[in-house]
Design a protein around this motif. Structure first.
Motif, PDB file in Angstrom:
ATOM      1  N   ILE A 193       0.839  -1.209   0.000  1.00 35.33           N
ATOM      2  CA  ILE A 193       0.000   0.000   0.000  1.00 35.33           C
ATOM      3  C   ILE A 193       0.869   1.253   0.000  1.00 35.33           C
ATOM      4  N   LEU A 194       1.928   1.261   0.822  1.00 39.60           N
ATOM      5  CA  LEU A 194       2.819   2.417   0.872  1.00 39.60           C
ATOM      6  C   LEU A 194       3.510   2.629  -0.476  1.00 39.60           C
ATOM      7  N   SER A 195       3.904   1.517  -1.119  1.00 40.81           N
ATOM      8  CA  SER A 195       4.572   1.632  -2.434  1.00 40.81           C
ATOM      9  C   SER A 195       3.633   2.232  -3.470  1.00 40.81           C
ATOM     10  N   ILE A 196       2.374   1.791  -3.485  1.00 44.99           N
ATOM     11  CA  ILE A 196       1.396   2.334  -4.432  1.00 44.99           C
ATOM     12  C   ILE A 196       1.151   3.815  -4.177  1.00 44.99           C
ATOM     13  N   MET A 197       1.071   4.197  -2.893  1.00 42.87           N
ATOM     14  CA  MET A 197       0.858   5.611  -2.546  1.00 42.87           C
ATOM     15  C   MET A 197       2.039   6.461  -3.007  1.00 42.87           C
ATOM     16  N   MET A 198       3.257   5.918  -2.880  1.00 40.14           N
ATOM     17  CA  MET A 198       4.431   6.656  -3.329  1.00 40.14           C
ATOM     18  C   MET A 198       4.429   6.814  -4.850  1.00 40.14           C
ATOM     19  N   LEU A 199       3.995   5.766  -5.576  1.00 42.52           N
ATOM     20  CA  LEU A 199       3.918   5.862  -7.037  1.00 42.52           C
ATOM     21  C   LEU A 199       2.907   6.927  -7.462  1.00 42.52           C
ATOM     22  N   PHE A 200       1.748   6.961  -6.798  1.00 37.16           N
ATOM     23  CA  PHE A 200       0.720   7.945  -7.146  1.00 37.16           C
ATOM     24  C   PHE A 200       1.148   9.370  -6.809  1.00 37.16           C
ATOM     25  N   SER A 201       2.014   9.486  -5.835  1.00 38.81           N
ATOM     26  CA  SER A 201       2.456  10.839  -5.445  1.00 38.81           C
ATOM     27  C   SER A 201       3.565  11.374  -6.338  1.00 38.81           C
ATOM     28  N   THR A 202       4.097  10.545  -7.251  1.00 30.69           N
ATOM     29  CA  THR A 202       5.141  10.997  -8.167  1.00 30.69           C
ATOM     30  C   THR A 202       4.537  11.928  -9.220  1.00 30.69           C
ATOM     31  N   SER A 203       5.104  13.149  -9.362  1.00 25.73           N
ATOM     32  CA  SER A 203       4.577  14.135 -10.317  1.00 25.73           C
ATOM     33  C   SER A 203       5.447  14.177 -11.565  1.00 25.73           C
ATOM     34  N   THR A 204       4.829  14.458 -12.703  1.00 29.25           N
ATOM     35  CA  THR A 204       5.546  14.580 -13.985  1.00 29.25           C
ATOM     36  C   THR A 204       5.909  16.029 -14.232  1.00 29.25           C
ATOM     37  N   PRO A 205       6.965  16.314 -15.038  1.00 30.08           N
ATOM     38  CA  PRO A 205       7.340  17.719 -15.318  1.00 30.08           C
ATOM     39  C   PRO A 205       6.221  18.461 -16.036  1.00 30.08           C
ATOM     40  N   ASP A 206       5.997  19.711 -15.646  1.00 29.15           N
ATOM     41  CA  ASP A 206       4.972  20.530 -16.298  1.00 29.15           C
ATOM     42  C   ASP A 206       5.564  21.530 -17.283  1.00 29.15           C
ATOM     43  N   ARG A 207       6.865  21.575 -17.432  1.00 29.20           N
ATOM     44  CA  ARG A 207       7.522  22.465 -18.377  1.00 29.20           C
ATOM     45  C   ARG A 207       8.563  21.674 -19.169  1.00 29.20           C
ATOM     46  N   PHE A 208       8.602  21.861 -20.501  1.00 26.35           N
ATOM     47  CA  PHE A 208       9.512  21.121 -21.357  1.00 26.35           C
ATOM     48  C   PHE A 208      10.305  22.084 -22.230  1.00 26.35           C
ATOM     49  N   GLU A 209      11.523  21.729 -22.622  1.00 21.36           N
ATOM     50  CA  GLU A 209      12.379  22.563 -23.472  1.00 21.36           C
ATOM     51  C   GLU A 209      11.903  22.496 -24.924  1.00 21.36           C
ATOM     52  N   THR A 210      11.819  23.651 -25.586  1.00 19.78           N
ATOM     53  CA  THR A 210      11.445  23.726 -27.002  1.00 19.78           C
ATOM     54  C   THR A 210      12.542  24.466 -27.779  1.00 19.78           C
ATOM     55  N   SER A 211      12.335  24.558 -29.146  1.00 18.91           N
ATOM     56  CA  SER A 211      13.333  25.234 -29.982  1.00 18.91           C
ATOM     57  C   SER A 211      13.373  26.740 -29.748  1.00 18.91           C
ATOM     58  N   LYS A 212      12.287  27.290 -29.213  1.00 16.49           N
ATOM     59  CA  LYS A 212      12.227  28.719 -28.969  1.00 16.49           C
ATOM     60  C   LYS A 212      12.671  29.100 -27.571  1.00 16.49           C
ATOM     61  N   SER A 213      12.848  28.104 -26.729  1.00 17.00           N
ATOM     62  CA  SER A 213      13.251  28.407 -25.365  1.00 17.00           C
ATOM     63  C   SER A 213      14.742  28.628 -25.296  1.00 17.00           C
ATOM     64  N   LYS A 214      15.166  29.345 -24.290  1.00 17.82           N
ATOM     65  CA  LYS A 214      16.572  29.614 -24.108  1.00 17.82           C
ATOM     66  C   LYS A 214      17.331  28.318 -23.854  1.00 17.82           C
ATOM     67  N   CYS A 215      18.525  28.275 -24.380  1.00 16.29           N
ATOM     68  CA  CYS A 215      19.355  27.090 -24.163  1.00 16.29           C
ATOM     69  C   CYS A 215      19.796  27.008 -22.725  1.00 16.29           C
ATOM     70  N   LEU A 216      19.927  25.791 -22.285  1.00 19.73           N
ATOM     71  CA  LEU A 216      20.381  25.561 -20.919  1.00 19.73           C
ATOM     72  C   LEU A 216      21.894  25.755 -20.883  1.00 19.73           C
ATOM     73  N   ILE A 217      22.330  26.688 -20.099  1.00 20.25           N
ATOM     74  CA  ILE A 217      23.746  27.008 -20.000  1.00 20.25           C
ATOM     75  C   ILE A 217      24.254  26.582 -18.620  1.00 20.25           C
ATOM     76  N   ILE A 218      25.278  25.794 -18.633  1.00 20.23           N
ATOM     77  CA  ILE A 218      25.868  25.363 -17.394  1.00 20.23           C
ATOM     78  C   ILE A 218      27.220  26.040 -17.240  1.00 20.23           C
ATOM     79  N   PRO A 219      27.315  26.975 -16.331  1.00 21.18           N
ATOM     80  CA  PRO A 219      28.582  27.702 -16.183  1.00 21.18           C
ATOM     81  C   PRO A 219      29.691  26.778 -15.700  1.00 21.18           C
ATOM     82  N   HIS A 220      30.903  27.104 -16.174  1.00 25.68           N
ATOM     83  CA  HIS A 220      32.033  26.321 -15.723  1.00 25.68           C
ATOM     84  C   HIS A 220      33.268  27.195 -15.733  1.00 25.68           C
ATOM     85  N   GLU A 221      34.207  26.834 -14.979  1.00 28.62           N
ATOM     86  CA  GLU A 221      35.434  27.597 -14.904  1.00 28.62           C
ATOM     87  C   GLU A 221      36.486  27.022 -15.835  1.00 28.62           C
ATOM     88  N   HIS A 222      37.267  27.957 -16.469  1.00 28.66           N
ATOM     89  CA  HIS A 222      38.345  27.522 -17.365  1.00 28.66           C
ATOM     90  C   HIS A 222      39.626  27.308 -16.563  1.00 28.66           C
TER      91      HIS A 222
END
Length: 222
Positions: A193-222
């Protein structure tokens, strides 16, 4: 545990070999003992099947039940087996002690030992399908014996028309192994029962990356 069908089983069993019912009657008391196995062992060597012997039973105040078997063997004469009972003011009873007396051809021998049953209501008899072995000792010490009862039923109070009341069983309907299985099953169900409740409580992403969205930039040091 209550079991009302045992008296019917006892009536059916009376036709079997070695099955006896002893009824001890006395002044203001009446006791019953049913036994499919009733064996006296003396000194660990001599065994006497008491169900094969003719016996008479009496009852005395207390109450106590005394069964006289007479001469059971050449060295066991005037054999008597008695069972003592006790009752409470609140309406319960149990057996306390078992005594065996006989003459061995030389002396009178008296053996006694604790014979305990559950404390039950006087509105019920006591029945047990498990072997009961009562160890007996003499006073002074020197002689020993034991009494084995199996598939037996006792009643010390409220006997009417030489019939047993509904019985309190010494054996539980559910064994220890069954309780372990039930407990394990409950734990597994809770985890599921606890396992099923945990599965039901898992949420899916509500925002997705598209071609018009800004690119994901990951800063890094040189």
């Amino acid at each position: 545990m209550l079991k009302s069908t045992l008296p019917l089983l006892l009536v059916f069993s009376l036709g079997l070999c070695g099955v006896v019912i002893y009824e001890g009657k006395g002044d203001e008391c009446d006791t019953l003992l049913y036994a499919e196995t009733f064996i006296l062992t003396l000194g660990g060597v001599q065994t006497i099947d008491l169900t094969n012997l003719t016996a008479t039973a009496t009852c005395s105040s207390g109450p106590s039940m005394e069964i006289s078997f007479g001469d059971a063997a050449d060295n066991v004469t005037s054999l008597k087996v008695s069972v003592g009972f006790s009752g409470t003011d609140t309406g319960y009873w149990s057996s306390d002690i078992m005594n065996v007396t006989y003459n061995d051809g030389t002396d009178d021998v008296s053996l006694s030992g604790k014979f305990k049953t559950h404390l039950i209501s006087k509105s019920f008899s006591f029945a047990c399908s498990l072997p009961s072995v009562t160890t007996l000792n003499s006073d002074p010490a020197g002689k020993k014996g034991k009494v084995t009862l199996n598939m037996y039923q006792l009643q010390a109070f409220n006997v009417a028309d030489s019939k047993f009341l509904d019985s309190y069983q010494c054996v539980n309907y559910i064994s220890k192994g069954a309780w372990m299985g039930i407990f394990g099953g409950v734990v597994m169900i809770v985890v599921l029962i606890l396992s099923i409740m945990m599965l039901f409580s898992t949420s899916t992403p509500d925002r997705f990356e598209t071609s018009k969205s800004k690119c994901l930039i990951i800063p890094h040091e040189h």
